[in-house]
Design a protein around this motif. Structure first.
Motif, PDB file in Angstrom:
ATOM      1  N   GLY A   1      13.250  49.959  27.962  1.00 40.65           N
ATOM      2  CA  GLY A   1      12.578  48.804  28.549  1.00 40.65           C
ATOM      3  C   GLY A   1      13.055  48.533  29.958  1.00 40.65           C
ATOM      4  N   PHE A   2      12.113  48.195  30.877  1.00 42.93           N
ATOM      5  CA  PHE A   2      12.417  47.917  32.274  1.00 42.93           C
ATOM      6  C   PHE A   2      11.789  46.591  32.675  1.00 42.93           C
ATOM      7  CE2 PHE A   2      12.542  52.442  31.674  1.00 42.93           C
ATOM      8  CZ  PHE A   2      13.617  52.877  32.433  1.00 42.93           C
ATOM      9  N   ALA A   3      12.320  45.998  33.730  1.00 42.63           N
ATOM     10  CA  ALA A   3      11.786  44.721  34.191  1.00 42.63           C
ATOM     11  C   ALA A   3      10.414  44.879  34.821  1.00 42.63           C
ATOM     12  CB  ALA A   3      12.755  44.090  35.192  1.00 42.63           C
ATOM     13  N   THR A   4      10.170  46.016  35.494  1.00 39.52           N
ATOM     14  CA  THR A   4       8.907  46.201  36.201  1.00 39.52           C
ATOM     15  C   THR A   4       8.338  47.598  35.941  1.00 39.52           C
ATOM     16  OG1 THR A   4       9.893  47.112  38.225  1.00 39.52           O
ATOM     17  CG2 THR A   4       9.729  44.698  38.061  1.00 39.52           C
ATOM     18  N   SER A   5       7.042  47.725  36.166  1.00 40.94           N
ATOM     19  CA  SER A   5       6.378  49.023  36.046  1.00 40.94           C
ATOM     20  C   SER A   5       6.894  49.989  37.104  1.00 40.94           C
ATOM     21  CB  SER A   5       4.865  48.860  36.189  1.00 40.94           C
ATOM     22  OG  SER A   5       4.325  48.140  35.103  1.00 40.94           O
ATOM     23  N   GLU A   6       7.181  49.481  38.293  1.00 42.40           N
ATOM     24  CA  GLU A   6       7.659  50.347  39.370  1.00 42.40           C
ATOM     25  C   GLU A   6       8.995  50.991  39.007  1.00 42.40           C
ATOM     26  OE1 GLU A   6       4.583  47.802  40.731  1.00 42.40           O
ATOM     27  OE2 GLU A   6       6.511  47.239  39.848  1.00 42.40           O
ATOM     28  N   GLU A   7       9.905  50.219  38.381  1.00 44.36           N
ATOM     29  CA  GLU A   7      11.194  50.781  37.967  1.00 44.36           C
ATOM     30  C   GLU A   7      10.995  51.856  36.908  1.00 44.36           C
ATOM     31  OE1 GLU A   7      14.261  47.021  38.632  1.00 44.36           O
ATOM     32  OE2 GLU A   7      13.163  47.206  36.739  1.00 44.36           O
ATOM     33  N   ALA A   8      10.104  51.607  35.956  1.00 45.27           N
ATOM     34  CA  ALA A   8       9.829  52.606  34.920  1.00 45.27           C
ATOM     35  C   ALA A   8       9.237  53.861  35.529  1.00 45.27           C
ATOM     36  CB  ALA A   8       8.886  52.023  33.869  1.00 45.27           C
ATOM     37  N   GLY A   9       8.321  53.700  36.487  1.00 47.49           N
ATOM     38  CA  GLY A   9       7.714  54.852  37.135  1.00 47.49           C
ATOM     39  C   GLY A   9       8.719  55.674  37.905  1.00 47.49           C
ATOM     40  N   SER A  10       9.627  55.014  38.601  1.00 48.45           N
ATOM     41  CA  SER A  10      10.665  55.733  39.339  1.00 48.45           C
ATOM     42  C   SER A  10      11.605  56.473  38.393  1.00 48.45           C
ATOM     43  CB  SER A  10      11.463  54.750  40.208  1.00 48.45           C
ATOM     44  OG  SER A  10      10.646  54.182  41.204  1.00 48.45           O
ATOM     45  N   CYS A  11      11.877  55.882  37.249  1.00 53.07           N
ATOM     46  CA  CYS A  11      12.731  56.545  36.257  1.00 53.07           C
ATOM     47  C   CYS A  11      12.087  57.830  35.760  1.00 53.07           C
ATOM     48  CB  CYS A  11      12.997  55.591  35.093  1.00 53.07           C
ATOM     49  SG  CYS A  11      14.061  56.294  33.809  1.00 53.07           S
ATOM     50  N   VAL A  12      10.786  57.787  35.490  1.00 52.55           N
ATOM     51  CA  VAL A  12      10.076  58.985  35.039  1.00 52.55           C
ATOM     52  C   VAL A  12      10.203  60.100  36.068  1.00 52.55           C
ATOM     53  CG1 VAL A  12       7.804  59.956  34.528  1.00 52.55           C
ATOM     54  CG2 VAL A  12       8.427  57.726  33.610  1.00 52.55           C
ATOM     55  N   ALA A  13       9.955  59.770  37.337  1.00 49.75           N
ATOM     56  CA  ALA A  13      10.037  60.776  38.395  1.00 49.75           C
ATOM     57  C   ALA A  13      11.425  61.400  38.460  1.00 49.75           C
ATOM     58  CB  ALA A  13       9.657  60.149  39.733  1.00 49.75           C
ATOM     59  N   ASP A  14      12.468  60.589  38.303  1.00 50.43           N
ATOM     60  CA  ASP A  14      13.830  61.111  38.387  1.00 50.43           C
ATOM     61  C   ASP A  14      14.197  61.962  37.173  1.00 50.43           C
ATOM     62  OD1 ASP A  14      14.247  60.065  40.849  1.00 50.43           O
ATOM     63  OD2 ASP A  14      15.706  58.535  40.237  1.00 50.43           O
ATOM     64  N   ILE A  15      13.694  61.608  36.001  1.00 52.01           N
ATOM     65  CA  ILE A  15      13.951  62.427  34.805  1.00 52.01           C
ATOM     66  C   ILE A  15      13.407  63.836  35.011  1.00 52.01           C
ATOM     67  CG2 ILE A  15      13.349  62.776  32.377  1.00 52.01           C
ATOM     68  CD1 ILE A  15      13.381  59.716  32.057  1.00 52.01           C
ATOM     69  N   ILE A  16      12.165  63.931  35.466  1.00 51.08           N
ATOM     70  CA  ILE A  16      11.557  65.249  35.671  1.00 51.08           C
ATOM     71  C   ILE A  16      12.234  65.986  36.821  1.00 51.08           C
ATOM     72  CG2 ILE A  16       9.410  66.463  36.187  1.00 51.08           C
ATOM     73  CD1 ILE A  16       9.517  65.123  33.420  1.00 51.08           C
ATOM     74  N   ALA A  17      12.559  65.266  37.897  1.00 57.04           N
ATOM     75  CA  ALA A  17      13.211  65.892  39.049  1.00 57.04           C
ATOM     76  C   ALA A  17      14.575  66.454  38.692  1.00 57.04           C
ATOM     77  CB  ALA A  17      13.334  64.884  40.190  1.00 57.04           C
ATOM     78  N   SER A  18      15.228  65.883  37.675  1.00 59.34           N
ATOM     79  CA  SER A  18      16.557  66.360  37.264  1.00 59.34           C
ATOM     80  C   SER A  18      16.495  67.679  36.506  1.00 59.34           C
ATOM     81  CB  SER A  18      17.236  65.303  36.389  1.00 59.34           C
ATOM     82  OG  SER A  18      16.633  65.256  35.104  1.00 59.34           O
ATOM     83  N   GLY A  19      15.299  68.095  36.137  1.00 56.59           N
ATOM     84  CA  GLY A  19      15.152  69.338  35.370  1.00 56.59           C
ATOM     85  C   GLY A  19      15.065  69.123  33.879  1.00 56.59           C
ATOM     86  N   ILE A  20      15.125  67.873  33.434  1.00 52.88           N
ATOM     87  CA  ILE A  20      15.003  67.570  32.005  1.00 52.88           C
ATOM     88  C   ILE A  20      13.515  67.504  31.641  1.00 52.88           C
ATOM     89  CG2 ILE A  20      15.506  65.894  30.184  1.00 52.88           C
ATOM     90  CD1 ILE A  20      17.846  64.902  31.925  1.00 52.88           C
ATOM     91  N   ILE A  21      13.118  68.207  30.596  1.00 52.45           N
ATOM     92  CA  ILE A  21      11.739  68.158  30.126  1.00 52.45           C
ATOM     93  C   ILE A  21      11.739  67.677  28.670  1.00 52.45           C
ATOM     94  CG2 ILE A  21       9.582  69.393  29.757  1.00 52.45           C
ATOM     95  CD1 ILE A  21      10.342  69.225  32.650  1.00 52.45           C
ATOM     96  N   PRO A  22      11.635  66.367  28.461  1.00 55.59           N
ATOM     97  CA  PRO A  22      11.489  65.882  27.080  1.00 55.59           C
ATOM     98  C   PRO A  22      10.168  66.383  26.496  1.00 55.59           C
ATOM     99  CG  PRO A  22      11.993  64.102  28.618  1.00 55.59           C
ATOM    100  CD  PRO A  22      11.605  65.282  29.429  1.00 55.59           C
TER     101      PRO A  22
END
Length: 479
Positions: free
Chosen positions: A240-261
């Protein structure tokens, strides 16, 4: 909205021969496989894009490839348009007919022909539902990976037509990545086979061309699909995040790190509240946005992957991290997500958009989407496949208010243009249909469209197959 998107004018010569056409089709099909009475035709006049509807000339419900070929050969001979149809779950109007068209619906072709676990492939008829494939092989430890939200109802034929995806396409790919071969009937009734049970086929990749053709190159009657072994374990986690923008940035960083859930699904606050009220899935109601992140593998693999994902989420201000503790809890989490479209329909009319954007632009597009919706005086619930940037804003409106409906459609078109301008595209899995047809010029140059239309016309020079769809009505070129 019924007049906002135009259709081709019905062919007068076809309309004048309606009775004869129905009589001729009755000679080709048994009585239970032909629908021609006005009341019985009503279920076929639209699909899940319910703002538009047209009554078809007739509906054919063939039971075999041979019957499909016979109908196609007849319609081609007399210049009768044909609209292919699966379960009618298209959200872009891909199966909406027109008055001079015969709908060819594959719903009676619903047999699983062969399951070959040695080759990890299954051969199924086009009317088999998506979920039925996984259910047929589940006891043997396999599944079919693409899982659109409508998988309980949507058919493989429709999935191939729109190149459908689903929540788990982040790791396993969409339909095209899980399709090995098809049997297809061309516009003149010719039956062809493309691909097969092997991992690759000789010659040009015509199978890749057919997947996503939206019923304009032929009618798929059988498909050979890839089966995948079930993972050792799977675990969805709520963030859970306070804003949609924070959640969206988290998604981008997860993929950029090389992790593929295996999946990353997004819901904003309106979507969370709608889905929780319906499914009682245990979603946190005190957050502005929610990610469902699922990982799979051994317990140790899942623990390691989740540790890294949690570390990334904390850098983006995550306020809630909740791991599921049982299979029942996991099923509820996915029930809430899979029920999003139906649950939203309980509270309002809506149109579901389908733009795709680069992950680096996800936060920006979410912010601009909110601004567009606010400017039009509407509401939106965002729920989508965040891991591959496939956005599904559900624009809420009152279908009984023409002005409200017009605002919803205008807002949707702005959002799709925004997706293209951000470096994305008009559709991720729903197809172009009629909904996005007139936006094709926003994404493609005249030269691009001319080349695509030339390929399409090579299969169907008379533009008889699904004729009002995909391409702008002006500038169409015969072969």
């Amino acid at each position: 909205m019924s007049d906002a998107i135009s259709f081709l004018a019905p062919r007068a010569d076809v309309m004048a021969r309606r009775r004869q056409i129905i009589a001729d089709l009755a000679d080709l099909l048994p009585p239970e496989c032909l629908v021609s009475e006005p009341r019985e035709l009503m279920p076929f006049e639209t699909d899940a894009f319910v703002s538009y509807r047209r009554m078809p000339l007739a509906v054919a419900l063939p039971r075999s490839t041979a019957e499909v070929a016979a109908v196609m050969k007849y319609c081609h001979r007399y210049g009768i348009p044909v609209v292919p149809r699966g379960a009618g779950t298209s959200l872009s109007g891909g199966a909406i007919p027109q008055e001079d068209a015969v709908v060819v619906c594959v719903s009676k072709m619903n047999r699983i022909i062969e399951i070959g676990l040695f080759n990890r492939a299954a051969v199924v008829e086009a009317g088999v539902t998506n979920l039925n494939i996984s259910e047929a092989v589940s006891a043997d430890g396999f599944f079919y990976a693409p899982d659109p939200s409508s998988q309980l109802a949507c058919t493989i034929g429709g999935n191939i037509g729109m190149n459908s995806g689903g929540a788990h396409c982040l790791k396993y790919g969409v339909t095209t990545n899980n399709l090995l071969g098809v049997k297809m009937v061309l516009v003149d009734g010719t039956v062809i086979d493309l691909g097969g049970k092997g991992l690759d086929a000789g010659g040009y990749d015509l199978l890749g061309l057919v997947c996503g053709h939206e019923g304009q190159l032929g009618i798929v009657t059988e498909a050979t699909v890839r089966l995948i072994a079930k993972p050792e374990g799977a675990r969805p986690v709520l963030f859970g995040f306070a804003t949609s923008e924070e959640a969206g940035s988290c998604v981008a960083d997860i993929i950029a790190s090389g992790i593929i859930p295996v999946a990353i699904e997004f819901m904003d606050k309106p979507a969370i509240e709608i889905c929780e009220a319906f499914a009682k899935a245990g979603y946190p109601l005190d957050v502005g946005a929610l990610l469902i992140v699922e990982v799979e593998g051994s317990e140790a693999e899942m623990d390691d992957m989740l540790k890294d994902i949690v570390d990334i989420a904390r850098r983006h201000g995550v306020s809630t991290v909740r791991e599921c503790q049982s299979a029942t809890e996991a099923a509820l989490i996915w029930k809430g997500r899979k029920s999003a479209f139906g649950a939203t329909g309980r509270i309002a009319d809506y149109i579901c958009m389908d733009g795709t954007v680069p992950l680096s632009q996800l936060s920006y597009v979410l912010k601009k989407t909110s601004e567009i919706i606010e400017r039009h005086g509407l509401r939106v619930a965002n729920v989508f496949h965040a891991g591959d940037g496939n956005m599904h804003p559900l624009i809420l409106f009152n279908a009984n208010d023409p002005e409200d409906a017009a605002r919803a459609e205008a807002a949707g078109m702005e959002i799709l243009k925004l997706c293209v301008d951000a470096g994305g595209c008009l559709t991720g899995e729903h197809g172009v249909g009629i909904e996005k047809r007139d936006l094709m010029r926003h994404q493609y140059s005249d030269a691009d469209l001319a080349q695509q239309m030339a390929v399409r016309a090579a299969f169907d020079p008379g533009w008889l197959l699904n004729p009002s769809k995909v391409f702008p009505l002006e500038g169409r070129q015969p072969a």
